[in-house]
Enzyme design. Structure first.
Site, PDB file in Angstrom:
ATOM      1  N   HIS A   1     -15.132 -68.428-115.264  1.00  0.00           N
ATOM      2  CA  HIS A   1     -14.941 -67.174-114.732  1.00  0.00           C
ATOM      3  C   HIS A   1     -15.885 -66.668-113.844  1.00  0.00           C
ATOM      4  O   HIS A   1     -17.249 -66.762-114.320  1.00  0.00           O
ATOM      5  CB  HIS A   1     -14.846 -66.299-116.084  1.00  0.00           C
ATOM      6  CG  HIS A   1     -13.436 -66.427-116.486  1.00  0.00           C
ATOM      7  ND1 HIS A   1     -12.604 -65.453-116.818  1.00  0.00           N
ATOM      8  CD2 HIS A   1     -12.885 -67.479-117.459  1.00  0.00           C
ATOM      9  CE1 HIS A   1     -11.404 -65.668-117.302  1.00  0.00           C
ATOM     10  NE2 HIS A   1     -11.634 -67.121-117.847  1.00  0.00           N
TER      11      HIS A   1
ATOM     12  N   TYR B   1     -13.317 -55.132-119.502  1.00  0.00           N
ATOM     13  CA  TYR B   1     -13.846 -54.216-120.278  1.00  0.00           C
ATOM     14  C   TYR B   1     -13.276 -52.790-119.919  1.00  0.00           C
ATOM     15  O   TYR B   1     -13.606 -52.208-118.689  1.00  0.00           O
ATOM     16  CB  TYR B   1     -15.331 -53.932-119.850  1.00  0.00           C
ATOM     17  CG  TYR B   1     -16.199 -55.377-120.472  1.00  0.00           C
ATOM     18  CD1 TYR B   1     -15.602 -56.744-119.698  1.00  0.00           C
ATOM     19  CD2 TYR B   1     -16.821 -55.505-121.350  1.00  0.00           C
ATOM     20  CE1 TYR B   1     -16.433 -57.875-120.176  1.00  0.00           C
ATOM     21  CE2 TYR B   1     -17.537 -56.508-122.078  1.00  0.00           C
ATOM     22  CZ  TYR B   1     -17.366 -57.707-121.325  1.00  0.00           C
ATOM     23  OH  TYR B   1     -18.080 -58.782-121.806  1.00  0.00           O
TER      24      TYR B   1
ATOM     25  N   PRO C   1     -22.155 -56.549-129.565  1.00  0.00           N
ATOM     26  CA  PRO C   1     -21.449 -57.896-128.655  1.00  0.00           C
ATOM     27  C   PRO C   1     -21.002 -57.514-127.257  1.00  0.00           C
ATOM     28  O   PRO C   1     -20.939 -58.405-126.404  1.00  0.00           O
ATOM     29  CB  PRO C   1     -20.086 -57.935-129.626  1.00  0.00           C
ATOM     30  CG  PRO C   1     -19.778 -56.551-130.373  1.00  0.00           C
ATOM     31  CD  PRO C   1     -21.153 -56.043-130.528  1.00  0.00           C
TER      32      PRO C   1
ATOM     33  N   LYS D   1     -23.936 -61.489-125.374  1.00  0.00           N
ATOM     34  CA  LYS D   1     -25.269 -62.154-125.214  1.00  0.00           C
ATOM     35  C   LYS D   1     -25.671 -62.797-126.536  1.00  0.00           C
ATOM     36  O   LYS D   1     -26.446 -63.610-126.265  1.00  0.00           O
ATOM     37  CB  LYS D   1     -26.317 -60.754-124.928  1.00  0.00           C
ATOM     38  CG  LYS D   1     -26.115 -60.303-123.481  1.00  0.00           C
ATOM     39  CD  LYS D   1     -26.686 -61.553-122.522  1.00  0.00           C
ATOM     40  CE  LYS D   1     -25.978 -61.346-121.236  1.00  0.00           C
ATOM     41  NZ  LYS D   1     -25.887 -62.720-120.490  1.00  0.00           N
TER      42      LYS D   1
ATOM     43  N   TYR E   1     -25.110 -60.422-116.881  1.00  0.00           N
ATOM     44  CA  TYR E   1     -24.268 -61.065-117.556  1.00  0.00           C
ATOM     45  C   TYR E   1     -24.111 -62.396-117.173  1.00  0.00           C
ATOM     46  O   TYR E   1     -23.831 -63.155-118.487  1.00  0.00           O
ATOM     47  CB  TYR E   1     -22.667 -60.372-116.761  1.00  0.00           C
ATOM     48  CG  TYR E   1     -21.519 -60.334-117.739  1.00  0.00           C
ATOM     49  CD1 TYR E   1     -21.191 -59.544-118.593  1.00  0.00           C
ATOM     50  CD2 TYR E   1     -20.846 -61.630-117.978  1.00  0.00           C
ATOM     51  CE1 TYR E   1     -19.963 -59.484-119.220  1.00  0.00           C
ATOM     52  CE2 TYR E   1     -19.990 -61.967-118.771  1.00  0.00           C
ATOM     53  CZ  TYR E   1     -19.400 -60.876-119.412  1.00  0.00           C
ATOM     54  OH  TYR E   1     -18.149 -61.030-120.161  1.00  0.00           O
TER      55      TYR E   1
END
Ligand code: DHB
Length: 372
Positions: free
Chosen positions: A44, A174, A267, A271, A358
């Site tokens: 991704h 998100y 969460p 990570k 990220y």
């Protein structure tokens, strides 16, 4: 030797995280356990941030010079590691009881356990890696006067579902919504993984399937675009509390804490698994050198790991508090969250910071020289 209190079936079925950083994928490849990951992992190149009725793409490849993440379930990583260990002739004892660690500051620490057949074992070790999670026995084996613990609980939890339905999106979403946070992830091209912010003390029985789909539909809704959330049979459902926790140091004599045994992140941002793998990447060469008589890397283990742990602890806290609805929050806090979200999607500098965190730092994260 690996000892595990759970059964092999439990370890291979429990639903956990699913997003691997670039560096975690490389670590698994270097270790020769990435055959299925390379076949089945889904690369991704970004995520969507959704708020105020709009969905914005954050393009990791463009922002970080080509870095990506890979969706491949932690459960599958666990299966691959167990299979390789057994194929290499290693011992994995499942269903053990009575685990105990002792003489940790000596050169021969001791591991005791009772195997599944009731046989008692006392193993004289070179070193012990405490990979036994937040509730394990290894961290409490360190005298508490030597430990510094930093901890924060969040006033919300995640209800996670696994659904037998193709993902309704090409990248993870998100979503920040008045009713709370929601996350659309996936496990494959036919299985979706979705999460909803819920109250931390709410029993899972309060969430029948229809209510879950209804709430997910509301939080991901994009009025006027024709986008719709596809529904399917729910295969797994569970509620996870959220906390940040760091216990230092991560080493006591010949005991080395790894992953959740020493640190927990909420969460949001995925990570936890990656931090555990980063610890392992630091520990493996340190143990190799230690057994050859050079203790320098082992002496640095805790500080090296904690640098990255605190970076990820900050990032996970930042993502969590930016995206969730804080119960009882005033209008000021709600506006500050929206201002932060608008900044992240509107500023290349802010988006790059999210993307860099990220996708993960290349190699163990180290601060610039002279800062410690
Ligand atoms: C998943 C979990 C996360 O915490 C996250 O931030 C993204 C994805 C997952 O389980 O797929």
């Amino acid at each position: 030797m690996v000892v595990e209190v759970r059964s092999r079936a439990y370890c291979e079925a429990r639903q956990r995280a699913g997003v691997l950083e670039d560096g975690s994928v490389r670590l698994l490849r270097d270790a020769g356990v990435a055959r299925r990951l390379d076949q089945q992992g889904l690369e991704h190149g970004g995520i969507y941030l959704q708020f105020a009725g709009q969905r914005h793409h954050i393009d990791f490849r463009e922002l970080t010079g080509g870095r990506t993440v890979t969706v491949y379930a932690q459960t599958e990583v666990v299966k691959d590691l167990i299979a390789q260990r057994l194929a290499d002739g290693g011992r994995v004892h499942f269903d053990v009881t009575g685990t105990d660690v002792d003489r940790l500051t000596s050169d021969r620490p001791v591991l005791r356990f009772t195997d599944a057949g009731g046989g008692g074992h006392e193993v004289s070790c070179d070193a012990i890696a405490g990979c036994d999670g937040f509730h394990g026995i290894c961290r409490p084996a360190i005298p508490s006067r030597l430990l510094t613990v930093r901890e924060r609980e969040y006033p919300y939890a995640w209800l996670g579902i696994l659904a037998d339905v193709p993902p309704s999106t090409d990248e993870l979403i998100y979503a920040h919504h008045r009713s709370g946070f929601a996350l659309h992830s996936l496990r494959s091209l036919t299985v979706s993984r979705l999460y909803l912010q819920v109250d931390p003390d709410e029993p899972v029985a309060n969430w029948p399937d229809a209510r879950i789909w209804d709430e997910l539909g509301r939080r991901f809704d994009l009025p006027g675009t024709g986008w719709a959330l596809k529904q399917g049979p729910i295969l797994d459902k569970s509620i996870t509390p959220m906390r940040s926790f760091v216990s230092a140091p991560m080493r006591y004599g010949r005991l080395f804490l790894v992953g959740d045994a020493a640190h927990i992140v909420p969460p949001t941002g995925a990570k936890g698994l990656n931090l555990a793998m980063a610890d392992v990447a630091v520990l493996a060469p340190a143990l190799d050198a230690l057994l050859r008589g050079d203790s320098r890397l082992a002496d640095d283990y805790s500080d090296t790991c904690l640098n990255r742990v605190w970076r990820s602890t900050h990032f996970s806290w930042w993502m969590t508090t930016m995206l969730h609805r804080t119960p009882g929050a005033d209008a000021m806090e709600a506006e500050l969250q929206l201002a932060q979200l608008r900044y992240v999607v509107g500023s290349q500098a802010a988006a790059t910071s999210l993307a860099e965190n990220y996708t993960g730092y290349p190699g163990p994260y180290a601060p610039p020289p002279g800062t410690h």
